[in-house]
Design a protein around this motif. Sequence first.
Motif, PDB file in Angstrom:
ATOM      1  N   ALA A 257       0.810  -1.211   0.000  1.00  0.00           N
ATOM      2  CA  ALA A 257       0.000   0.000   0.000  1.00  0.00           C
ATOM      3  C   ALA A 257       0.847   1.267   0.000  1.00  0.00           C
ATOM      4  O   ALA A 257       0.365   2.328  -0.388  1.00  0.00           O
ATOM      5  CB  ALA A 257      -0.930   0.020   1.215  1.00  0.00           C
ATOM      6  N   ASP A 258       2.111   1.176   0.425  1.00  0.00           N
ATOM      7  CA  ASP A 258       2.962   2.360   0.540  1.00  0.00           C
ATOM      8  C   ASP A 258       4.077   2.325  -0.488  1.00  0.00           C
ATOM      9  O   ASP A 258       4.509   1.262  -0.950  1.00  0.00           O
ATOM     10  CB  ASP A 258       3.558   2.443   1.947  1.00  0.00           C
ATOM     11  CG  ASP A 258       4.029   3.861   2.274  1.00  0.00           C
ATOM     12  OD1 ASP A 258       3.786   4.776   1.457  1.00  0.00           O
ATOM     13  OD2 ASP A 258       4.628   4.045   3.352  1.00  0.00           O
ATOM     14  N   TYR A 285       0.239   1.973  -8.615  1.00  0.00           N
ATOM     15  CA  TYR A 285      -1.024   2.704  -8.544  1.00  0.00           C
ATOM     16  C   TYR A 285      -0.775   4.071  -7.906  1.00  0.00           C
ATOM     17  O   TYR A 285      -0.285   4.160  -6.778  1.00  0.00           O
ATOM     18  CB  TYR A 285      -2.049   1.938  -7.708  1.00  0.00           C
ATOM     19  CG  TYR A 285      -2.353   0.554  -8.237  1.00  0.00           C
ATOM     20  CD1 TYR A 285      -2.926   0.376  -9.485  1.00  0.00           C
ATOM     21  CD2 TYR A 285      -2.060  -0.573  -7.465  1.00  0.00           C
ATOM     22  CE1 TYR A 285      -3.202  -0.897  -9.966  1.00  0.00           C
ATOM     23  CE2 TYR A 285      -2.344  -1.848  -7.932  1.00  0.00           C
ATOM     24  CZ  TYR A 285      -2.915  -2.001  -9.190  1.00  0.00           C
ATOM     25  OH  TYR A 285      -3.184  -3.258  -9.658  1.00  0.00           O
ATOM     26  N   ALA A 320       1.146   2.899  -4.642  1.00  0.00           N
ATOM     27  CA  ALA A 320       1.049   1.535  -4.135  1.00  0.00           C
ATOM     28  C   ALA A 320       1.565   0.607  -5.223  1.00  0.00           C
ATOM     29  O   ALA A 320       1.722   1.015  -6.377  1.00  0.00           O
ATOM     30  CB  ALA A 320      -0.394   1.202  -3.766  1.00  0.00           C
ATOM     31  N   LEU A 376      -2.101   3.932   5.013  1.00  0.00           N
ATOM     32  CA  LEU A 376      -1.997   3.890   3.556  1.00  0.00           C
ATOM     33  C   LEU A 376      -2.900   2.772   3.054  1.00  0.00           C
ATOM     34  O   LEU A 376      -2.832   1.640   3.543  1.00  0.00           O
ATOM     35  CB  LEU A 376      -0.559   3.618   3.116  1.00  0.00           C
ATOM     36  CG  LEU A 376       0.560   4.553   3.612  1.00  0.00           C
ATOM     37  CD1 LEU A 376       0.165   6.008   3.540  1.00  0.00           C
ATOM     38  CD2 LEU A 376       1.070   4.173   4.984  1.00  0.00           C
ATOM     39  N   SER A 378      -4.475   0.807  -0.468  1.00  0.00           N
ATOM     40  CA  SER A 378      -4.386   0.546  -1.902  1.00  0.00           C
ATOM     41  C   SER A 378      -5.646  -0.177  -2.355  1.00  0.00           C
ATOM     42  O   SER A 378      -6.030  -1.193  -1.763  1.00  0.00           O
ATOM     43  CB  SER A 378      -3.162  -0.313  -2.217  1.00  0.00           C
ATOM     44  OG  SER A 378      -3.178  -0.751  -3.559  1.00  0.00           O
ATOM     45  N   SER A 409      -6.077   2.784  -7.177  1.00  0.00           N
ATOM     46  CA  SER A 409      -5.483   4.009  -6.633  1.00  0.00           C
ATOM     47  C   SER A 409      -4.845   3.750  -5.279  1.00  0.00           C
ATOM     48  O   SER A 409      -5.025   2.706  -4.662  1.00  0.00           O
ATOM     49  CB  SER A 409      -6.556   5.100  -6.502  1.00  0.00           C
ATOM     50  OG  SER A 409      -7.481   4.758  -5.473  1.00  0.00           O
ATOM     51  N   ARG A 410      -4.106   4.738  -4.802  1.00  0.00           N
ATOM     52  CA  ARG A 410      -3.498   4.754  -3.467  1.00  0.00           C
ATOM     53  C   ARG A 410      -4.084   5.945  -2.710  1.00  0.00           C
ATOM     54  O   ARG A 410      -4.176   7.047  -3.244  1.00  0.00           O
ATOM     55  CB  ARG A 410      -1.986   4.854  -3.609  1.00  0.00           C
ATOM     56  CG  ARG A 410      -1.247   5.840  -2.727  1.00  0.00           C
ATOM     57  CD  ARG A 410      -0.953   5.309  -1.338  1.00  0.00           C
ATOM     58  NE  ARG A 410      -0.262   6.364  -0.566  1.00  0.00           N
ATOM     59  CZ  ARG A 410       1.042   6.376  -0.311  1.00  0.00           C
ATOM     60  NH1 ARG A 410       1.810   5.428  -0.794  1.00  0.00           N
ATOM     61  NH2 ARG A 410       1.571   7.338   0.418  1.00  0.00           N
ATOM     62  N   THR A 412      -4.002   8.131   1.121  1.00  0.00           N
ATOM     63  CA  THR A 412      -3.248   8.396   2.350  1.00  0.00           C
ATOM     64  C   THR A 412      -4.151   9.090   3.357  1.00  0.00           C
ATOM     65  O   THR A 412      -4.788  10.106   3.043  1.00  0.00           O
ATOM     66  CB  THR A 412      -2.034   9.286   2.060  1.00  0.00           C
ATOM     67  OG1 THR A 412      -1.206   8.650   1.079  1.00  0.00           O
ATOM     68  CG2 THR A 412      -1.217   9.534   3.322  1.00  0.00           C
TER      69      THR A 412
END
Length: 572
Positions: A257-258, A285, A320, A376, A378, A409-410, A412
């Motif tokens: 995810a990060d 992503y 991500a 984070l 994803s 997408s990612r 935050t």
Amino acid sequence: MFKTTRSYILLALLVLLAGRLEAGSVTISWDPNAEPDIAGYTVYWGTQSGVYTSSAAVGNVTSRTVSDLMAGQTYYFAVQATSIDGLSSPMSAEVAVTMPRLSPSGETESAWMARFGITNMAADDDGDGVTNQDEFTAGTDPTLPNTWFLAEGCTGFFKARIAIANPGIDTAEVTVKFLRQGAAPIIQKYSIPGLSRRTIRVNEIPGLENTSMSAEVTTQRGGVVVERTMTWGGAKQMNAGHTGKAVSRASTSWYFADGDAHGFDTYLLLANGNATDVNVEVLYYLASGKTLRDVYVVPANRRQTIYTNNVPGLGSQAFAMTVHASAPIVAERSMYFSTKSQWWKGGTDSTGVEAPSTQWFLAEGRADSVFTEYILLSNPNLSAAAVTIRYLRPVGDVITQVYQLAPESRTTIRVNDVPGLGNTDVSASIASTLPVVAERSMYWPGRQWHEGHNSAGVSELGTKWALAEGEDGGTYNTLSFIVMANPNSQGATVTITVVRDNQPPIVLQRTVAANSRVTVMSRELGLASGEMFGAMLESTNAVPIAVERSMYWDSPTVTWIGGTNESGIKLR
């Protein structure tokens, strides 16, 4: 004397299988012959009915212990009586005895099953591809995977150490294969007694003094859990650090995810333990919803490092990642940030997760003037996902927030900005309408970051967890925190067993209230200054929890100049 009209002796045989006197032994006994002139008895046995390859004259007694019998083998016994004038009776009725199967430590199959809570020997309780029956035969722990993988690892600029903890009572025999970048593997062997742990200092192993490598830890006996810590910076290489836990199997897909190629240097580490090269596709992503793609080849029995900042289009983006491989590999991600005064001032690390999930749990978290926390997320799906996060605090009501994640997408989330979370420890229970990926990062102090740590969420709660790494006091005044999160409506009673290097375990208990979290400091564990440790945590009332551990240490001039974090290894 026998009467001349009597040419045989009657014999009634009663064979009893007594408790095992020693490995491969049984005791047989029989009813005595009623004739007054019996000189003695002879016991016969063999592995085929009616075919006796061994015998023993036992005199005028009515029992015999037979030893050195093979586990799992069926033996056939008979007894013959002899009179004082040399007449022999016919063979008694034959009795068959199947010897119990024994583990390498001499444990019977039934006792072994009871100890580990195994009910089906054909099953694979730890999911490592080895049946419980084969685990029994090999002497390995059926509740712990036999192989662990670490994709990241580097010496020279870094100090690297591998923590191996043995949560069982059997001594563990393990082999560590270090996969070097551009060179042949190096193999080391270690023995870790039951309920103890060991630290392997990688920089001190010949051939690994100044290289990048991955590691495979394989158990030949017993069972272990594994983590790896890397530190760097300063004269003692202790100004920053990160910890990653081993994964129990290679996979053709990994998710992160990060990632950030703007304020960070982000590296994707790929370990290929196969005998052939592996083709890898990575999808990146972006927060904007744009997806980038790149392809790589990871050589056989090698470790490959991908510097994501060089991927076209990622130079100023947070992202991500999804990794797809043509054969099973292991993937980790490391991130480093620099300041005006110091290159790579701090950094984080996390192993990928094998699959997205509709639920995630993050036990650790702190949002205040010192720590800045980010969650984070994803979403690798082609559709938008709605995510609900329940924030759990040590005291107070649960705070709930809902977030919308765009397709591919990612996202935050700055936890410090969530109302009610500006000055508290916090855990997170995450639910999504579609399978997503979740991680958490924390940086400190305040807006002038000098260090950070990260870990992926766990997709399942558990009633038993293990931590291989931990340290208290010593040269750098290290302080470790064990964090337990309970998102359930019932409180959890948790027994913590602290395992140490060459010292007896320490046991303590804590209660984690419903919809709450509890933190235990290493100062509470009764350890010697500078002692390293691992821990097992078991919810004795079967309420499942999530577990993490964070470590922080000082320099002579800066408090908590470095730190690391990792989620626990779920055992049950």
